[in-house]
Design an enzyme around this catalytic site. Structure first.
Site, PDB file in Angstrom:
ATOM      1  N   ASP A 189       0.835  -1.234   0.013  1.00 54.98           N
ATOM      2  CA  ASP A 189       0.134  -0.026   0.061  1.00 54.98           C
ATOM      3  C   ASP A 189       0.813   1.074   0.024  1.00 54.98           C
ATOM      4  O   ASP A 189       1.914   1.144   0.403  1.00 54.98           O
ATOM      5  CB  ASP A 189      -0.798  -0.012   1.296  1.00 54.98           C
ATOM      6  CG  ASP A 189      -0.260  -0.179   2.492  1.00 54.98           C
ATOM      7  OD1 ASP A 189       0.834  -0.720   2.565  1.00 54.98           O
ATOM      8  OD2 ASP A 189      -0.641   0.203   3.563  1.00 54.98           O
ATOM      9  N   GLU A 217      -0.729  -2.070   5.298  1.00 52.86           N
ATOM     10  CA  GLU A 217       0.418  -2.053   6.412  1.00 52.86           C
ATOM     11  C   GLU A 217       0.267  -0.629   7.305  1.00 52.86           C
ATOM     12  O   GLU A 217       0.632  -0.328   8.203  1.00 52.86           O
ATOM     13  CB  GLU A 217       1.709  -2.285   5.994  1.00 52.86           C
ATOM     14  CG  GLU A 217       2.698  -2.365   7.024  1.00 52.86           C
ATOM     15  CD  GLU A 217       3.256  -1.073   7.480  1.00 52.86           C
ATOM     16  OE1 GLU A 217       3.519  -1.177   8.815  1.00 52.86           O
ATOM     17  OE2 GLU A 217       3.408  -0.048   6.829  1.00 52.86           O
ATOM     18  N   GLU A 218      -0.375   0.400   6.227  1.00 53.63           N
ATOM     19  CA  GLU A 218      -0.009   1.710   6.892  1.00 53.63           C
ATOM     20  C   GLU A 218      -1.388   2.212   7.735  1.00 53.63           C
ATOM     21  O   GLU A 218      -1.161   3.391   8.313  1.00 53.63           O
ATOM     22  CB  GLU A 218       0.243   2.695   5.723  1.00 53.63           C
ATOM     23  CG  GLU A 218       1.574   2.468   5.169  1.00 53.63           C
ATOM     24  CD  GLU A 218       2.884   3.069   5.517  1.00 53.63           C
ATOM     25  OE1 GLU A 218       2.559   3.426   6.925  1.00 53.63           O
ATOM     26  OE2 GLU A 218       3.691   2.952   4.933  1.00 53.63           O
ATOM     27  N   HIS A 225       8.180   8.565   4.502  1.00 56.55           N
ATOM     28  CA  HIS A 225       6.824   9.301   4.835  1.00 56.55           C
ATOM     29  C   HIS A 225       7.145  10.781   4.497  1.00 56.55           C
ATOM     30  O   HIS A 225       6.510  11.312   4.656  1.00 56.55           O
ATOM     31  CB  HIS A 225       6.298   9.158   6.104  1.00 56.55           C
ATOM     32  CG  HIS A 225       5.649   7.770   6.578  1.00 56.55           C
ATOM     33  ND1 HIS A 225       4.693   7.553   7.383  1.00 56.55           N
ATOM     34  CD2 HIS A 225       6.242   6.707   5.863  1.00 56.55           C
ATOM     35  CE1 HIS A 225       4.393   6.206   7.468  1.00 56.55           C
ATOM     36  NE2 HIS A 225       5.299   5.528   6.621  1.00 56.55           N
TER      37      HIS A 225
END
Length: 381
Positions: A65, A123-124, A348
């Site tokens: 993702d 996962e995020e 990020h």
């Protein structure tokens, strides 16, 4: 791998929305001749490679993702989706694991047992795709699981991991204190939520310093405060939110209990009411001791001992932790930083990128640690 990665980078999909990414993965796994299972815990995909010879089941995992971040890089493969980008390297993880599956399918005579290639969604974003993958039964009969993370804080060509606790568990809390609003000049007729909330913020700072074992790392951060609308009005409502990071379950629950207790008691002391929403996020990533030892042996034997290091504990979280609660395994960092390529921005970040040769390092690590595990099994039997 570079072609796959750049395609995925241009077409990122958010957590729980990875339908096209899933199709892309399934098509390639099918072209390798693998058995393909789709819709695993959502948009997850598993490729299954059976050697036809008795042996254990090894699972290799990549996450797929992207994040809700605007891509600010000036590169030909910049994200084409406004406000969405692969800012954590999951496109590289996916490509490296696809390449691993392709290699192993062409060299099946070098392997025994069964190898499962897990491409995990979400996962995020809590509750994390790993939870649903496990609930689907994907870990049944699995003997060991390995995961990699391309990691820009360490230079390309290096590897890092550690036995035991590696990444923190992450929990979030949202608190609302309700008092009684009124005129700023007539405080006796009101219940000041800001005064109660301020007391709570200060008292929360004592939780880690006075309720947690000083030998157990922990962080409690208050990230937002919202209250009041005018300088002469006593605020009726005070909202705050924060995050908790820990490395063991006992500390995790001590902090949770203390937040609840302090909130309720301080609210009562000021005559306010409290509402608490506490979200238990990902648990700590705790590597199996033996599998972590295997990681260091493999890197030393295959790539050179000077290329490995013991990773320090770190506060970011990872839902690979759920797999390690169920099965022995190891989570491993593969160096991906390179100043010459401007691959220096943190994960990020809107300009995050990595040295794409790191994908080859990740692929080699997947292959060699799998071979080492299977060889040990074969030697025993």
């Amino acid at each position: 791998m570079i072609e796959w990665r750049r395609h995925l980078h241009q077409h990122p999909e958010l957590s729980f929305q990875e339908s096209e990414t899933s199709k892309f993965i399934a098509e390639h796994l099918g072209s390798f001749g693998l058995e393909v299972v789709t819709n695993v815990g959502g948009h997850g995909v598993i490729g299954i490679l059976r050697s036809g010879r008795l042996g254990p089941v090894v699972m290799l995992r990549a996450d797929i993702d992207a994040l809700p971040i605007q891509d600010e890089k000036s590169v030909p493969y910049k994200s084409q989706v406004d406000g969405v980008m692969h800012a954590c390297g999951h496109d590289g993880h996916t490509s490296a694991l696809l390449a691993t599956a392709g290699y192993m399918s062409e060299h099946i005579d070098e392997f025994i047992g069964e190898i499962r290639f897990l491409f995990q969604p979400a996962e995020e974003l809590l509750p994390g795709g790993a939870v649903k993958v496990i609930a689907s039964g994907a870990l049944e009969e699995v003997d060991v699981i390995y995961g990699i993370h391309l990691w820009s804080p360490i230079p390309v060509g290096t590897y890092a991991s550690t036995p035991g606790a590696m990444m923190a568990g992450a929990d979030d809390f949202y608190i609302e204190l309700k008092g009684k609003g009124g005129h700023g000049g007539v405080p006796q007729a009101s219940i000041d939520s800001i005064v109660a909330g301020s007391a709570l913020v200060l008292q929360m700072q004592s939780i880690v310093s006075r309720s947690v074992d000083p030998l157990q790392p922990a962080v409690l951060t208050i990230g937002t405060i919202q209250a009041g609308a005018a300088q002469n009005v006593i605020a009726e409502t005070y909202k705050l939110s924060g995050t908790v990071r820990t490395f063991d379950e006992e500390t995790r629950y001590i902090i949770k209990e203390r937040i609840h207790t302090l909130t309720n008691q301080i609210a009562a002391a000021y005559g306010a009411e409290a509402e608490i929403k506490y979200l238990m996020g990902y648990p700590p990533v705790i590597n199996d001791e033996k599998e972590a030892e295997r990681f260091f042996k493999v890197v030393s034997d295959e790539f050179g001992a000077e290329r490995s290091s013991v990773s320090p504990k770190m506060m970011p979280a990872e839902d690979f932790a759920y797999y390690l609660k169920e099965k022995p395994g190891c989570f491993m960092f593969v160096g991906a930083g390179n100043e010459q390529l401007d691959a220096v921005y943190p994960h990020h970040h809107p300009r995050f990128d990595f040295d794409e040769t790191a994908m080859l390092d990740a692929m080699k690590l997947f292959i060699q640690i799998t071979k080492n595990y299977l060889k040990e099994y074969d030697d025993r039997t």
